[in-house]
Write an enzyme that holds these catalytic residues in place. Structure first.
Site: not given
Length: 473
Positions: A179, A51, A48, A43, A442, A437
């Site tokens: 992925y 990346k 991760c 990772c 939402e 909003h």
């Protein structure tokens, strides 16, 4: 005086191993931990984190283009690949030092060497051949990329090498549909590389909700990525400029760089596991029970080496649960059934819960709520990009059993939605929540029109997150 040198010896300094070592030491255990490469594991070092930094870099081109619709004029922008790589390396070095410092601060003894298992209570340190004994051994060695056995495979790179290319290629062929293949296709495309994504199956991202799969494929194609499905590589030959890639259908294509993202395999080779009696699965993963204990009472394993849910946060929780249970008298286990995950493609995917094709098998009365729309930002930017939001609801209990999002900030939104699903939220709970909003999120609390699931449903396929960072193609 204890008969062992350590209460716990951890093999592997990645996220799961470091968390287990730290927590066990904080519980008062005498801990040793061996790492043969760099602390942080896949990772932090080559997964991760680097990346995601590359993903950020690849999206600035969109921002420059979108700025015009908001009155900005951006001139003279250019991209410097060596600078990105150097800055990424500096950040990874900083994180690695933090990982090491944290585990040492907790009281664990660090060994900068490979360690293997001699017997259920003894490890061998490769640097000097010495041994150390421990009441409990934890294996947290992660996994590695798998390259297909085809002629010329040695010419290709994997995600490991992609982070250290000396130059950005003019064109790239990425083989795989999980992925990492999808994410790197977006990265290279965003940085101006002519990009082809090739997958042997009918749709990319096997096991994900079909709405996400189809939606992302369409958006990637709009961006100029050549997405080829039902296609596979037969061989690679060196050419004058790059490589000639032969396909199994008899055709060929040229690319300056070829990258395989065709799955990962557990790092269990030459660890002495079988000599110690540890049982392995068909993928050479360590077989463990719900408490991460192997077939040998004193040997445990966490993370990708067990091939359960191969995601960093899962490995961290497995390591923490192991340490609390064995050394902290606070037993608990990890729930692998409801794990949020993201694909940092462009646009990105965030998902938690069941995809539609599995949910409709488990819930005969499944209701589907979805919305596809242009985000507010793109009304002025003019970008032709649609967002997808989808909720799956058990019609009998009203419980939300799946949440799937394709679009900007999908991962950030789904992390919060995952809390609601973990708490058993119903569609009525979502409906009773006041909308924030204007936001894309939402839509999760304003969708009212439903459609029933199709019958009969398509056959069930494996969960999308099974193979984690480099899902098997």
């Amino acid at each position: 005086m204890s008969q062992y040198d350590f209460d716990l010896f951890v093999i592997g300094g990645g996220s799961g191993g470091v968390r287990a070592a730290r927590v066990a030491a904080q519980h008062g255990a005498r801990v040793g931990i061996a790492e043969e490469y760099r602390f942080g594991g896949t990772c932090v070092i080559r997964g991760c984190i680097p990346k995601k930094l590359f993903v950020y870099a690849s999206r600035f081109r969109d921002e420059f283009e979108d700025a015009a619709g908001f009155g900005w004029t951006v001139k003279g922008s250019r991209f410097d690949w060596p600078m990105l790589v150097a800055n990424k390396d500096a950040e990874i070095g900083r994180l690695e030092r933090i990982y090491r410092r944290n585990v040492e601060a907790a009281g664990a003894k660090v060994f900068d060497t490979r360690a293997t298992i001699a017997c259920p209570h003894t490890v061998v340190l490769a640097n000097d051949g010495s041994t150390a004994t421990a009441k409990t051994i934890l294996v947290a060695t992660g996994g590695h990329p798998v390259v297909p056995d085809i002629p010329g495979a040695e010419h290709a790179i994997t995600s490991n090498e992609a982070f250290h290319l000396e130059e950005l290629p003019a064109s790239i062929l990425i083989v795989g549909g999980g992925y990492i293949a999808v994410e790197f296709a977006g990265i290279f495309n965003g940085l101006g590389v002519e990009t082809t994504l090739m997958y042997r199956g009918g749709k990319i991202l096997r096991g994900f909700d079909d709405g996400l799969r189809d939606g992302l494929t369409a958006e990637m194609s709009k961006r100029g990525i050549d997405v080829r499905v039902n296609a596979d590589v037969a061989g690679i030959e060196k050419a004058r400029h790059g490589y000639t890639v032969a396909l199994k259908d008899g055709s060929a294509l040229a690319a300056e760089c070829v990258m395989f993202a065709t799955g990962r395999s557990p790092n269990t080779g030459d660890l002495g596991l079988e000599r110690a009696g540890v049982k392995l699965g068909k993928e050479r993963e360590i077989l463990v029970d719900a408490g991460s204990r192997s077939s040998i009472e004193s040997i445990y394993a966490v993370g990708d080496v067990t091939d359960r849910v191969n995601l960093t946060p899962v490995a961290i929780r497995e390591g923490h649960a192991f340490a609390d249970t064995v050394f902290g008298t606070k037993p608990w286990t990890v729930d692998h059934d409801l794990v949020p995950t993201a694909v940092f493609s462009t646009p990105e995917i965030g998902t938690v819960g069941l995809p539609e094709h599995i949910a409709c098998l488990r819930y005969p009365d499944l209701d589907i709520y979805s919305a596809r729309f242009r985000p507010l930002k793109h009304t002025l930017s003019g970008r032709d990009e649609l967002m997808l939001m989808k909720l799956l609801v058990d019609g009998e209990s009203d419980k939300v059993v799946g949440c799937h999002i394709l679009g900007p900030d999908a991962a950030e939104i789904v992390q919060m939605a995952a809390i609601a699903l973990m708490m058993g939220a119903t569609k009525a709970d979502f409906d009773a929540t006041v909308a924030l909003h204007p936001s894309v999120a939402e839509e999760l609390v304003t969708m009212r029109e439903k459609r029933p699931a199709p019958h009969p449903p398509p056959p069930e396929t494996p969960p999308a997150i099974k193979k984690g960072y480099d899902e098997t193609a």
